[in-house]
Design a protein around this motif. Structure first.
Motif, mmCIF file in Angstrom:
data_model
loop_
_atom_site.group_PDB
_atom_site.id
_atom_site.type_symbol
_atom_site.label_atom_id
_atom_site.label_comp_id
_atom_site.label_asym_id
_atom_site.label_seq_id
_atom_site.Cartn_x
_atom_site.Cartn_y
_atom_site.Cartn_z
ATOM 1 N N PHE A 1 0.810 -1.213 0.000
ATOM 2 C CA PHE A 1 0.000 0.000 0.000
ATOM 3 C C PHE A 1 0.850 1.272 0.000
ATOM 4 O O PHE A 1 0.568 2.226 -0.733
ATOM 5 C CB PHE A 1 -0.939 -0.026 1.217
ATOM 6 C CG PHE A 1 -1.657 1.269 1.449
ATOM 7 C CD1 PHE A 1 -2.653 1.678 0.582
ATOM 8 C CD2 PHE A 1 -1.350 2.080 2.521
ATOM 9 C CE1 PHE A 1 -3.328 2.882 0.795
ATOM 10 C CE2 PHE A 1 -2.003 3.268 2.742
ATOM 11 C CZ PHE A 1 -3.005 3.667 1.876
ATOM 12 N N GLU A 2 1.903 1.285 0.792
ATOM 13 C CA GLU A 2 2.685 2.508 0.947
ATOM 14 C C GLU A 2 3.750 2.689 -0.130
ATOM 15 O O GLU A 2 4.276 3.787 -0.289
ATOM 16 C CB GLU A 2 3.348 2.534 2.331
ATOM 17 C CG GLU A 2 2.357 2.600 3.475
ATOM 18 C CD GLU A 2 3.045 2.691 4.816
ATOM 19 O OE1 GLU A 2 4.298 2.581 4.833
ATOM 20 O OE2 GLU A 2 2.359 2.858 5.840
ATOM 21 N N THR B 1 1.684 3.833 -5.731
ATOM 22 C CA THR B 1 0.688 4.912 -5.768
ATOM 23 C C THR B 1 -0.516 4.587 -6.641
ATOM 24 O O THR B 1 -1.382 5.455 -6.831
ATOM 25 C CB THR B 1 1.358 6.201 -6.291
ATOM 26 O OG1 THR B 1 1.902 5.958 -7.601
ATOM 27 C CG2 THR B 1 2.476 6.646 -5.358
ATOM 28 N N PRO C 1 -4.108 3.720 -7.670
ATOM 29 C CA PRO C 1 -5.367 3.818 -6.896
ATOM 30 C C PRO C 1 -5.941 2.465 -6.494
ATOM 31 O O PRO C 1 -6.735 2.391 -5.544
ATOM 32 C CB PRO C 1 -6.310 4.560 -7.859
ATOM 33 C CG PRO C 1 -5.412 5.316 -8.777
ATOM 34 C CD PRO C 1 -4.195 4.459 -8.941
ATOM 35 N N TRP D 1 -4.561 0.087 -4.921
ATOM 36 C CA TRP D 1 -4.169 -0.257 -3.547
ATOM 37 C C TRP D 1 -4.977 0.554 -2.532
ATOM 38 O O TRP D 1 -5.385 0.017 -1.496
ATOM 39 C CB TRP D 1 -2.676 -0.027 -3.352
ATOM 40 C CG TRP D 1 -1.833 -0.861 -4.261
ATOM 41 C CD1 TRP D 1 -1.106 -0.440 -5.328
ATOM 42 C CD2 TRP D 1 -1.654 -2.282 -4.192
ATOM 43 N NE1 TRP D 1 -0.471 -1.502 -5.938
ATOM 44 C CE2 TRP D 1 -0.791 -2.643 -5.259
ATOM 45 C CE3 TRP D 1 -2.118 -3.268 -3.354
ATOM 46 C CZ2 TRP D 1 -0.399 -3.955 -5.486
ATOM 47 C CZ3 TRP D 1 -1.724 -4.585 -3.571
ATOM 48 C CH2 TRP D 1 -0.874 -4.912 -4.626
ATOM 49 N N GLN D 2 -5.240 1.821 -2.825
ATOM 50 C CA GLN D 2 -6.037 2.645 -1.914
ATOM 51 C C GLN D 2 -7.477 2.131 -1.852
ATOM 52 O O GLN D 2 -8.074 2.037 -0.774
ATOM 53 C CB GLN D 2 -6.006 4.104 -2.373
ATOM 54 C CG GLN D 2 -6.875 5.040 -1.536
ATOM 55 C CD GLN D 2 -6.374 5.189 -0.117
ATOM 56 O OE1 GLN D 2 -5.173 5.235 0.108
ATOM 57 N NE2 GLN D 2 -7.290 5.265 0.840
ATOM 58 N N LYS D 3 -8.037 1.776 -2.993
ATOM 59 C CA LYS D 3 -9.419 1.281 -3.026
ATOM 60 C C LYS D 3 -9.537 -0.057 -2.289
ATOM 61 O O LYS D 3 -10.508 -0.285 -1.549
ATOM 62 C CB LYS D 3 -9.880 1.145 -4.475
ATOM 63 C CG LYS D 3 -9.976 2.474 -5.206
ATOM 64 C CD LYS D 3 -10.132 2.281 -6.698
ATOM 65 C CE LYS D 3 -11.483 1.713 -7.050
ATOM 66 N NZ LYS D 3 -11.684 1.666 -8.527
ATOM 67 N N MET E 1 -7.507 -1.089 0.079
ATOM 68 C CA MET E 1 -7.259 -0.839 1.497
ATOM 69 C C MET E 1 -8.529 -0.393 2.201
ATOM 70 O O MET E 1 -8.788 -0.781 3.354
ATOM 71 C CB MET E 1 -6.159 0.200 1.658
ATOM 72 C CG MET E 1 -5.890 0.607 3.103
ATOM 73 S SD MET E 1 -5.418 -0.803 4.156
ATOM 74 C CE MET E 1 -3.736 -1.058 3.605
ATOM 75 N N VAL E 2 -9.364 0.406 1.532
ATOM 76 C CA VAL E 2 -10.637 0.830 2.134
ATOM 77 C C VAL E 2 -11.519 -0.384 2.405
ATOM 78 O O VAL E 2 -12.162 -0.480 3.462
ATOM 79 C CB VAL E 2 -11.346 1.841 1.212
ATOM 80 C CG1 VAL E 2 -12.749 2.152 1.726
ATOM 81 C CG2 VAL E 2 -10.535 3.133 1.117
ATOM 82 N N GLY F 1 -10.672 7.275 3.718
ATOM 83 C CA GLY F 1 -10.085 6.787 2.466
ATOM 84 C C GLY F 1 -11.009 7.018 1.281
ATOM 85 O O GLY F 1 -10.552 7.382 0.186
ATOM 86 N N LEU G 1 -10.259 9.301 -2.140
ATOM 87 C CA LEU G 1 -10.410 8.774 -3.499
ATOM 88 C C LEU G 1 -11.316 9.685 -4.337
ATOM 89 O O LEU G 1 -11.056 9.902 -5.532
ATOM 90 C CB LEU G 1 -10.975 7.353 -3.462
ATOM 91 C CG LEU G 1 -10.011 6.258 -3.000
ATOM 92 C CD1 LEU G 1 -10.751 4.941 -2.785
ATOM 93 C CD2 LEU G 1 -8.905 6.058 -4.036
ATOM 94 N N ASN H 1 -11.292 9.723 -8.773
ATOM 95 C CA ASN H 1 -11.453 8.349 -9.207
ATOM 96 C C ASN H 1 -12.909 8.105 -9.599
ATOM 97 O O ASN H 1 -13.834 8.416 -8.847
ATOM 98 C CB ASN H 1 -11.038 7.399 -8.078
ATOM 99 C CG ASN H 1 -10.928 5.974 -8.545
ATOM 100 O OD1 ASN H 1 -11.897 5.236 -8.537
ATOM 101 N ND2 ASN H 1 -9.726 5.579 -8.956
#
Length: 339
Positions: free
Chosen positions: A242-243, A246, A248, A250-252, A254-255, A270, A274, A279
């Motif tokens: 995740f870190e 970059t 998106p 991984w962010q989606k 992670m939520v 989160g 987004l 997004n």
């Protein structure tokens, strides 16, 4: 009376006779120095005179306990035995090789770098192709042709042949740029995932050395685990990437993992980030808003579904719209069929 040598000798003889007589009397009466008053029996003249016996002496009384015999000291009771160390100075030298036998030569070679592109789960003994099947093929041709392999194959024989090709361990020409290392194994994993062969993908990744050096493999693994309903495994992959990525995706994802873990505040934050990033995924935001806020959701359309949106619909227990069955991707159809 005349004191002469003869008279003194006679007196000594008389004294000796007297002592002999008293010893005999003591032997008869049992008391030393006391003569018996009984009359001895008449003996013949030829009888011999009794022999004098020695006077027994009483032993002295011991006032101390007897001395115990000394016992040898016990062995093996030393709490700190000495440490024996070999004396290498006295070690005999190694024998020389026999005459006519050359000593063994030591060969030194440089270790080759680990090649993840050549990894596989099949070899010729297991039904795979020969290891040198790519020997005369330029690397650029391999990277270009693998993504063009068909995934929607209706022939079972053709499908098995393609999967056999993608999972065979075979040497691949080295790339001109080290940064391109891992491109072939990443393309093979993506093609297997698109075919819906999720377990074959996971087995191939387990057999890939230095897989952490190929970031594209992590994305493929996370999507395969989402499609296989292995949410715990998918969230472990997300936490590790995740870190440092970059994308998106991984962010989606992670939520979704935060919502599964009950961290609704983090999941809500989160989602807000987004949306600010622009997004565009209406089905995803609808599902996640209902999952984070705990409100029922009705999803009428899901164009271009992904393993992530299908997993979110499964977690939120939202019925899938009818348009998902018109998707022609085997991996998506397999996930829909198993949902």
């Amino acid at each position: 009376m005349i004191d002469s040598p003869v008279s003194r000798l006679a007196a000594a003889v008389l004294a000796a006779v007297a002592l002999t007589a008293s010893g005999a009397a003591w032997a008869q009466t049992g008391a030393p120095g006391v003569l018996s008053t009984e009359s001895p029996a008449t003996e013949s003249p030829a009888a011999e005179a009794p022999v004098a016996q020695p006077v027994p002496r009483a032993r002295p009384l011991m006032l101390l306990p007897p001395k115990m015999p000394e016992t040898p000291a016990e062995t093996g009771t030393n709490p700190n035995p000495p440490i024996l160390r070999p004396n290498f100075a006295d070690t005999a030298p190694l024998p020389s090789p026999p005459s006519g036998v050359a000593p063994m030569a030591v060969e030194m070679n440089t270790l080759r770098s680990i090649d993840p592109d050549s990894a596989g789960t099949l070899d010729p003994q297991q039904g795979g192709f020969p290891y040198g099947m790519w020997r005369d093929t330029p690397r650029g041709v391999i990277e270009a042709l693998i993504p063009r392999l068909p995934t929607d194959v209706r022939s079972r024989t053709a499908r098995a042949l393609i999967q056999r090709l993608l999972t065979t361990a075979a040497g691949v020409p080295a790339p001109a740029d080290k940064a391109d290392s891992g491109a072939v194994i990443a393309a093979r994993a993506r093609q297997l995932a698109a075919m819906g062969a999720g377990m074959a993908v996971l087995d191939l990744l387990d057999a890939t050395p230095a897989r952490e050096t190929v970031p594209a493999l992590a994305r493929t693994e996370a999507e395969v685990r989402l499609g296989e309903n292995d949410l715990n495994g998918a969230c472990r992959v997300v936490a590790a990437n995740f870190e440092r990525d970059t994308d998106p995706f991984w962010q989606k994802t992670m939520v979704l993992c935060q919502a599964l873990d009950g961290a609704r505040e983090k999941a809500s934050l989160g989602l807000a980030l987004l949306r600010e990033m622009g997004n565009d995924d209406p089905a995803y935001f609808t599902l996640m808003d209902g999952l984070v806020n705990g409100v029922p959701v009705v999803l009428e359309r899901m164009p271009n579904p992904s393993p992530l949106t299908l997993a979110a619909a499964r977690v939120a227990k939202v019925p899938l719209p009818n348009d998902v069955v018109f998707d022609d991707r085997p991996a998506i159809l397999r996930t829909v069929a198993t949902s």
